[in-house]
Design a protein around this motif. Structure first.
Motif: not given
Length: 263
Positions: A35-59
């Protein structure tokens, strides 16, 4: 409302989580350095301990929601995949610890973090990390996890993940989302298998998706002599600090976004 500045969307597990362990990582993960290069806004929804189904589904949920709010806003999605041993359970009376509605009642589980879990299982030894886990749900939890461990196949997990990624990338394209998808630590190297190879060819023909077996953020950090945050963490699967995240954004993510015509 039309927004011209880009949304940098990130999802993954602890390797991408701003809130992982140490305050030193707040706003110092690779999404913020991009984002320092793109000058936008970060929405970080990463959660420690996640599994791949959760990562794709919530994305999928989050991007649909953003498109409902801002149909034309540029979005760059950084999706970090994690260990295939992780799965999830639905608990009717127990909301996710985050209390976010999109996390619902799903909870990540992992039957073992032990390297020799398969040998221990087949010789009747405990494969759980703590006795506390064995007592969950009056014994049913341990029975479920022991059964999953017994029937676990990295081929089944990988084939389903690749199938999900094919669907996911078409969803991202349909919603005009620029993206990169990559592993945290590299995935296990698997031998040839028809369905695995068929789906893998489709996935890896797209340079926006890094080869899951050949590239991982943490492996790259180790290869480039960055040190994990804690000296007790294993190199290659440990958690790396702001210096590694900044270099990863500048040396890997930005060049790959340019190479794929997304910057």
């Amino acid at each position: 409302m039309d927004l011209d500045f880009p949304l940098i969307y990130c999802n993954g597990c602890s390797y991408s989580d701003d809130n992982y362990s140490s305050p030193i990582m707040i706003k110092k993960t690779y999404s913020h350095y991009l984002n320092n290069k793109l000058q936008g806004y970060v929405l970080n929804k990463a959660i420690s301990g996640s599994n791949n189904r959760r990562i794709i589904r919530t994305s999928i949920h989050d991007i649909l929601h953003q498109r409902q709010l801002n149909p034309t806003q540029p979005i760059v999605a950084l999706i970090q995949l994690t260990f295939e041993l992780r799965n999830e359970l639905w608990r009717d009376k127990e909301k996710h610890k985050s209390l976010l509605p999109e996390e619902s009642n799903f909870h990540t589980t992992q039957f073992s973090g032990m390297i020799d879990w398969k040998k221990r299982l087949l010789t009747g030894k405990n494969i759980f990390e703590t006795k506390k886990e064995i007592k969950k749900d009056q014994g049913f939890y341990s029975k479920l996890q022991e059964a999953r461990a017994f029937y676990y196949s990295p081929y089944a997990e990988r084939i389903n993940l690749l199938a999900d990624l094919i669907t996911f990338k078409y969803f991202l394209d349909a919603n005009d989302v620029k993206f990169l998808i990559f592993q945290g630590p590299k995935a296990e190297k698997l031998d040839e298998e028809y369905l695995l190879d068929f789906f893998a060819q489709e996935v890896y023909n797209d340079e926006r998706i890094f080869n899951l077996e050949e590239f991982g953020f943490t492996n790259w950090a180790d290869d480039n002599n960055f040190n994990p945050l804690s000296p007790t963490e294993s190199r290659g699967i440990g958690h790396y600090g702001p210096d590694a995240h900044e270099a990863f954004a500048n040396q890997i993510l930005i060049p790959r976004l340019k190479q794929t015509g997304q910057l």
